[in-house]
Structures are given as structure tokens and as C-alpha cells.
Scaffold this active site. Structure first.
Site, short mmCIF file in Angstrom:
data_model
loop_
_atom_site.label_atom_id
_atom_site.label_comp_id
_atom_site.label_asym_id
_atom_site.label_seq_id
_atom_site.Cartn_x
_atom_site.Cartn_y
_atom_site.Cartn_z
N ASP A 177 0.83 -1.21 0.00
CA ASP A 177 0.00 0.00 0.00
C ASP A 177 0.87 1.25 0.00
O ASP A 177 0.53 2.26 0.60
CB ASP A 177 -0.97 0.02 1.20
CG ASP A 177 -1.99 1.15 1.12
OD1 ASP A 177 -2.26 1.64 0.00
OD2 ASP A 177 -2.50 1.56 2.17
N LYS A 191 4.67 7.42 0.44
CA LYS A 191 4.58 6.52 1.58
C LYS A 191 5.82 5.66 1.78
O LYS A 191 6.15 5.28 2.90
CB LYS A 191 3.37 5.59 1.41
CG LYS A 191 2.03 6.16 1.83
CD LYS A 191 1.01 5.04 1.79
CE LYS A 191 -0.39 5.50 2.14
NZ LYS A 191 -1.34 4.37 2.10
N CYS A 229 -12.89 0.54 10.13
CA CYS A 229 -13.76 1.55 10.76
C CYS A 229 -13.73 1.47 12.28
O CYS A 229 -13.79 2.50 12.96
CB CYS A 229 -15.20 1.38 10.28
SG CYS A 229 -15.46 1.86 8.56
N HIS A 230 -13.68 0.25 12.82
CA HIS A 230 -13.85 0.07 14.27
C HIS A 230 -12.54 -0.13 15.02
O HIS A 230 -12.57 -0.31 16.24
CB HIS A 230 -14.80 -1.09 14.54
CG HIS A 230 -16.22 -0.80 14.18
ND1 HIS A 230 -17.04 -0.02 14.95
CD2 HIS A 230 -16.96 -1.17 13.09
CE1 HIS A 230 -18.23 0.08 14.39
NE2 HIS A 230 -18.21 -0.60 13.25
#
Length: 706
Positions: free
Chosen positions: A325, A352, A631-632
Site C-alpha cells: 500500500d 509513503k 472503521c472500528h
């Protein structure tokens, strides 16, 4: 410098569709930005007319009323609440006395730049369920203005042209197929009467591209795809035919290859070249995406095209065959500088992957590349080939591998800045690793996260001592980098990663917000801290500065959020500040104050009994890391922006849990129906895993260790 269009704020609000508008009396040339005016931006330094202030995106302001000698007298002139509890990443545009800002869910605000008084507000009405396609929060990085219009790239993929005076919609077009998991979070740019916009969504399975639309009516002028499609189909252009030679396998069946253009662009009017950065592949793991290797163009590349037509001119790939990534969508800066006794037209990027690149922007020739953070995936860049020399094991083909930097990079989207006076680039640096491993069972699921890596290998360790050691590795700093000498000039350590973008000025200053709730001014030449202001929330956006009636202002949008806040926030800063999203604007001698904020950071852990067996917990662990973590938070440790599942009362009821997870009963709040991505058994296993993690946290809290 005085503002070109002076105006008096009207005192009545009028309703314009979904906008609340406050008309300005007088001149019609509000936001009358054009090519000549933007190219000559230094002749009116009091404005901030484009995302990076100028086409070269240096984020340097010639204003110097506020300088290193008097910045300690800076105070809050005004603030404006942005009505969201999600991340705020926008760079404001300030022109003709008006400040244009965006908040989460792509909401646009026009404010009087002197006072912060609202002029109009536009809400595009993003369906909250669209948040499932946004890997990194429902953020927006700002608008573009051009010839009386304000251009917004909305999260759901619409490009919207608003009237700069009223906020009324002039036109709106879909830039993507709404059935696919694309999003837009980046700021548009305008070049030669064309609005340029990319998109995001590579993790979820899309084919990347950048598009140009005519400012007058939104008609498509051209589109440049960043990865090839099925080679049995006609190629769109010669560049795609060339790129296809660098791929293997059937990548088009795994979501299209990725390569989204989700942020950086810059333009050279003299060379008439548009530059943009390209993101990661789908999946991240090249072993799955392109078995047998290949460079996989144009992933992780800087690409130069002609802005009239989108015609390919050159490219430079920072990470051939990327598998971590390692996007090249990070901020691009153009400058002319003396290197080896010769003035070079350069392009600079700190993507990155951890290397700082200086390229000749006329043809993409590599001038230099040195690592600006410690890295373990490569040893150096070979200057003869322009390619990184990799550590073979870093591709995690056989065994998991701990890689510096992580998938969030040594530098993420947070804008850096370049000061021609000091010759330094000011980079918001991230410095922490990630573990990568081959997945136990990879299954491509359209619309869901498809990294192709082992979520358990990349998770938090079980031991609290190991977690504390991992937390200590997660560092962040402001780095002043000499791009000619390719070495550090100075740095300032911050409390943790994910600090704001930077602004530098002719007053020998660098401004940056921090994750732990401060807005700080540093000396540009030495890094000395000269002033700070408590913002009551984490800051990730980059500041701007402008001038009205001879007074210089500094403004920053604040509000904790983004990928790191979702995934790591609570783990790294257990007492992190809340999201209190605002525009904060400062000037010399002002004495404003923010209202107090009530904040309770602790989650109440009251889980039901844990009855699941080890196989169920293992399944829940793997499913959670693959489908829920973004998300969590890692290992169900909340990232603070979304409710912590470990404290949910729904853990007590099968029906309540499944109504949310598998039936979408909270879709209007942003929690999607997960039934297309997991089955009932996996949902129940995730519930069991979250219950286990809640018991773990409760035990630690009882022992005083959490």
C-alpha cells in the site's frame, strides 16, 4: 494587500435549494479566479486561491507581517463550528474576502474571512451508508474556485459546481459508476478551464482514473486510466498498451487493479504539464494481484500528462510492483533550484515508501532519492536504474515480515510545504511499522476490503506489555528536509503520529497542528517552538494564511479524524481529545477564546459471558480484522470516531447484533448491511470475538492497566 472585491455582509439569510445563502452586496467578481490571476498569485499574496496557494503547490506564503519575532502575540480572531464529529482534512480557499472550507460528508461553507460570519452552506446530502466505501473516514480535502464557481468533489462521486456568491448548484455530474465502491475525498484543481478530479476505493476493488471536466457545463473533456483493463479488449491509448506489458494474471477480475488518483496534483504553466500521483493496487498483495511479478504500471507512480487532452508524457514509478500500500498520491511540489551548479526544474515528493524523490519535471529523470525515515523494505534507490533495491524477504512471500514504514507510510496525505528562503521542505512524518503476511484464505469480495494480507499477522499483540512496546514504536515528527543535500536539517518530535499538514511563510515560520490538540508555530530555520494554541481536538488539516486590509490572518480547520484515528487512535492515545470540528483563525493582538468542551474518553465495559470456543473466536478474529477493522479499530480497540463495539449493549442480544450487522438497521447512521460480505456464522463469530476483547479490556481496567 487589499482585497480586490470589497463587500458588506448582508444581514438576512435566504434559502436556495439545499443551501442557506447570505448575499454579498456590490461586485460580481467574487471568486473570479482565472489562469492569469493564479499564475500571478505572488502579485496578490493576501489570497489563497488554490489548494497549494499556487500551481506549484509549495504552500509558501510571501506574507510576513506575522514573523518569528512577533508570532507570540498571535491570538484567536474568530472560530466557526463545522457541525461534524468526523475528520476534517480540508485546506481552505480564501479569495475576495471569502473563506471556503469543507467538513466531513462533503459539506461546503462560505464564511466572511474577516469575521467568520456565515455567508452560505451547501450540503450535498451524502447517504451515510456511503461511508462503507471510504477506507479512511468520510473526509473531504477542500474545493477549487474558478470564474465565480466553487467546485466540490463529493464523497459519493459527484462533481458539483456551485455559485460562489450564493452556494446554489450550477451543475452536478456523476464522475463514476455509483454501483461501484468509488469515493472522492480529494480537492479538485482547475487548469485551462478544466476541473480535474480523481477518486479513491482501490482497497474495495476499482480501476483508477483521473478525469477533466469543462467548467462551463461539466461535460467530460478527457479521462486517463491508470491501470490497463482486460488485454483482450481495446486499449484506450498507447499508454495503457504499454502498461499492460507490466502486469500478469487476471487483475481485472480482482476489482480492476486499483491505482486510484485520490489526492496530489500540480501544474507547470510554462511546460504545460499536469502532474498527478497514483495509488496502490487491488489487492495490495502483488502475489495475488499479478502473480509472476511485473512493475504493474501505473501503480505508485507520478504521471505527467498534457492538460488539454490527457495525453501521456512521462512517468516515474516510486515502488515497482508495489505490495505494501505504498501509494504515490502524497503531496507533489514543484520548484526551480540550484543542483550541482545548475538551475533545475524539479518535482519533489515524499511518498509513503519512505524515500524523498527529486525529479526533473521536464522528463521525469531521477535526480536524487534518499530515505527520510528508517526503512526495512529496501536498502536504497539505484541511481542507474531509478529503482529501489529491495530486501527480498520484505515481500512476505514465505514468512511474515515487519516493514518500516507501515501501510500508512512515512508520509501520508498531510501536505508538506517548501520555503524558498530556507530551501527546506517541512514534512509531517509518520514513523512506525506494520507486519505483513500471506492470507490464510483469500477471497475477493467486491465492495469489501481486499488487501490480500493476513489480518491477524497485522493485528495488535495479545500481551499488554507487547502492546505497550508497539505503542512506543509509533512516532510522529515534523521534519525539515534539505532536498538539495538530501538530508535532515532539523526535526521536532511530536507525542504521536498523524499530525497536521504544514504551512511556511516569509516570516521565517512553519505552522502545524498536532494530533494531541495544539496549533504550533516553529522557526523555519531552526525548528524552535515559538507559539502554541490549544485547539481542543486533534488537527490533521493544513493551515493557510491570508491578508485583509493590511492585517495578516492564519487559519486552520481542526477536527480529529482520518485513517489513523479510525484504526489506531484509541490504542495510541487512550486519552485522545474529542472531535470538535471548527475553523480557527488567528491574527496579531486578538484575544478570543474557545468555549470549554466536556469530554469523557472512557468506554464502559459490561460484556455478556463469553461462551464461544477457540475455533469460533479465531474465525471472529480473522473476520473482524479483514472486514471491520478499518472503521472500528485494530482488535476492536476503537479509533474514537465511531462507537466502540466493546461497550455496545447489542453484544447481549443475538437479535440486536444481527439486526445491525446483517440487516442494516443502522444504515442511516453509517453502519452498512454487512450481509454481502460476511455470513451469519461469521457475524456471530465477530460478536464472540468482540465480547472476548471487551472482557480483556475490563480486566485490564480493573487491574489499573488500561
Amino acid at each position: 494587500m487589499s482585497i480586490r472585491a470589497t463587500a458588506v455582509i448582508a444581514t438576512t439569510f435566504i434559502l436556495l435549494g439545499s443551501c442557506t445563502g447570505l448575499e454579498k452586496d456590490g461586485s460580481d467578481d467574487i471568486a473570479d479566479v482565472n489562469a492569469a490571476r493564479l499564475i500571478a498569485a505572488n502579485s496578490e499574496p493576501g489570497s489563497w486561491m488554490s489548494h497549494g496557494r499556487t500551481y506549484d503547490e509549495q504552500r509558501f506564503s510571501p506574507l510576513h507581517e506575522i514573523d518569528s519575532d512577533n508570532v507570540a502575540k498571535l491570538g484567536l480572531a474568530w472560530s466557526y463550528d463545522l457541525e461534524t464529529q468526523r475528520g476534517v482534512e480540508a485546506t481552505s480557499i480564501v479569495v475576495d474576502g471569502v473563506l471556503y472550507a469543507t467538513s466531513a460528508w462533503s459539506i461546503v461553507y462560505a464564511l466572511d474571512a474577516r469575521t467568520g460570519a456565515p455567508l452560505w452552506r451547501y450540503d450535498p446530502g451524502i447517504a451515510r451508508e456511503k461511508g462503507k466505501d471510504a477506507c479512511c473516514d468520510a473526509v473531504n480535502r477542500g474545493v477549487a474556485v474558478w470564474k465565480g464557481q466553487v467546485f466540490l468533489g463529493a464523497l459519493d462521486g459527484r462533481l458539483i459546481a456551485l455559485d460562489a456568491k450564493t452556494g446554489a448548484v450550477n451543475w452536478s455530474i456523476a464522475t463514476l459508476d455509483p454501483a461501484l465502491p468509488y469515493t472522492i475525498t480529494g480537492a479538485p484543481r482547475v487548469v485551462k478551464d478544466k476541473v480535474l478530479i480523481g477518486n479513491g476505493g482501490a482497497e474495495y476493488g476499482v480501476r483508477g482514473y483521473i478525469s477533466a471536466y469543462n467548467v462551463s457545463d461539466g461535460s467530460l473533456a478527457w479521462r486517463f486510466y491508470t491501470v490497463p483493463t482486460d488485454p483482450s479488449l481495446p486499449f484506450e491509448n498507447d499508454a495503457m498498451e504499454m502498461a499492460a506489458e507490466t502486469w500478469n494474471g487476471r487483475w481485472w477480475e480482482l476489482g480492476g487493479g486499483g491505482g486510484t488518483v485520490w489526492d496530489s496534483m500540480a501544474y507547470d504553466p510554462e511546460l504545460d504539464l499536469l502532474y498527478f500521483g497514483v495509488g496502490n493496487g487491488t489487492p495490495w498483495n502483488q502475489e495475488l494481484r499479478s502473480p509472476g511479478g511485473g512493475d504493474n504500471l501505473f501503480l505508485s507512480s507520478i504521471v505527467a500528462v498534457k492538460p488539454d487532452t490527457g495525453e501521456y508524457v512521462w512517468h516515474y514509478q516510486t515502488t515497482p510492483g508495489e505490495t505494501w500500500d505504498y501509494t504515490a498520491t502524497q503531496h507533489i511540489i514543484l520548484a526551480d533550484m540550484a543542483i550541482d551548479g545548475k538551475i533545475r526544474k524539479v518535482l519533489m515528493q515524499a511518498p509513503k515508501n519512505g524515500f524523498f524523490y527529486v525529479l526533473d519535471r521536464t522528463d521525469g529523470e531521477l535526480i536524487s532519492a534518499q530515505n527520510y525515515v528508517d526503512i526495512t523494505w529496501a536498502t536504497h534507490v539505484d541511481m542507474n536504474t531509478g529503482r529501489p533495491v529491495e530486501e527480498p524477504a520484505a515481500r512476505y512471500r514465505e514468512e511474515p515480515y515487519l516493514v518500516f514504514p507501515s501501510y500508512l507510510g512515512g508520509h501520508n496525505w498531510h501536505p508538506m510545504s517548501f520555503n524558498p528562503s530556507t530551501g527546506l521542505v517541512y514534512i509531517p512524518v509518520l514513523d512506525f511499522p506494520a507486519s505483513y503476511g500471506q492470507p490464510e484464505n483469500f477471497r475477493y469480495i467486491p465492495g469489501s476490503g481486499n488487501t490480500g494480507t493476513n489480518g491477524i499477522v497485522g493485528s495488535l499483540p495479545d500481551s499488554q506489555a507487547d502492546r505497550n512496546a508497539m505503542r512506543a514504536l509509533m512516532q510522529g515528527r515534523l521534519l525539515a528536509w534539505d532536498p538539495v543535500e538530501q538530508k535532515e536539517a532539523w526535526h521536532v518530535e511530536h507525542r504521536g503520529p498523524w499530525n497536521g499538514g504544514t504551512l511556511t511563510t516569509a516570516g521565517n515560520l512553519v505552522f502545524q497542528g498536532t494530533a494531541d490538540g495544539k496549533f504550533v508555530a516553529f522557526s523555519a530555520d531552526t525548528g524552535e517552538t515559538l507559539w502554541r494554541f490549544p485547539t481542543q481536538t486533534g488537527v490533521v488539516a493544513a493551515p493557510v494564511t491570508y491578508e485583509i486590509d493590511g492585517e495578516q490572518y492564519v487559519s486552520v480547520n481542526v477536527g480529529w479524524g482520518g485513517a489513523f484515528a479510525l484504526v489506531f487512535g484509541e490504542f495510541v492515545q487512550a486519552d485522545s481529545l474529542p472531535n470538535v470540528s471548527r475553523v480557527l483563525t488567528f491574527k496579531l493582538g486578538a484575544q478570543g477564546a474557545l468555549p470549554p468542551v466536556e469530554w469523557q474518553s472512557k468506554v464502559v465495559f459490561n460484556p455478556p459471558p463469553l461462551n464461544a470456543d477457540e475455533d469460533t473466536l479465531r474465525k471472529g478474529y480473522a473476520t473482524y480484522q479483514d472486514r471491520c477493522m478499518a472503521c472500528h479499530g485494530l482488535n476492536a480497540v476503537s479509533g474514537l470516531l465511531i462507537p466502540d463495539l466493546r461497550g455496545s449493549a447489542r453484544l447481549w442480544s443475538d437479535d440486536d447484533w444481527h439486526s445491525v450487522v446483517m440487516a442494516g438497521s443502522l444504515r442511516t447512521n453509517g453502519m452498512p448491511d454487512m450481509s454481502p460480505y460476511i455470513n451469519n456464522a461469521e457475524s456471530e463469530a465477530v460478536r464472540a470475538y468482540v465480547i472476548q476483547q471487551a472482557h480483556r479490556a475490563a480486566d485490564l481496567r480493573d487491574a489499573g492497566e488500561y
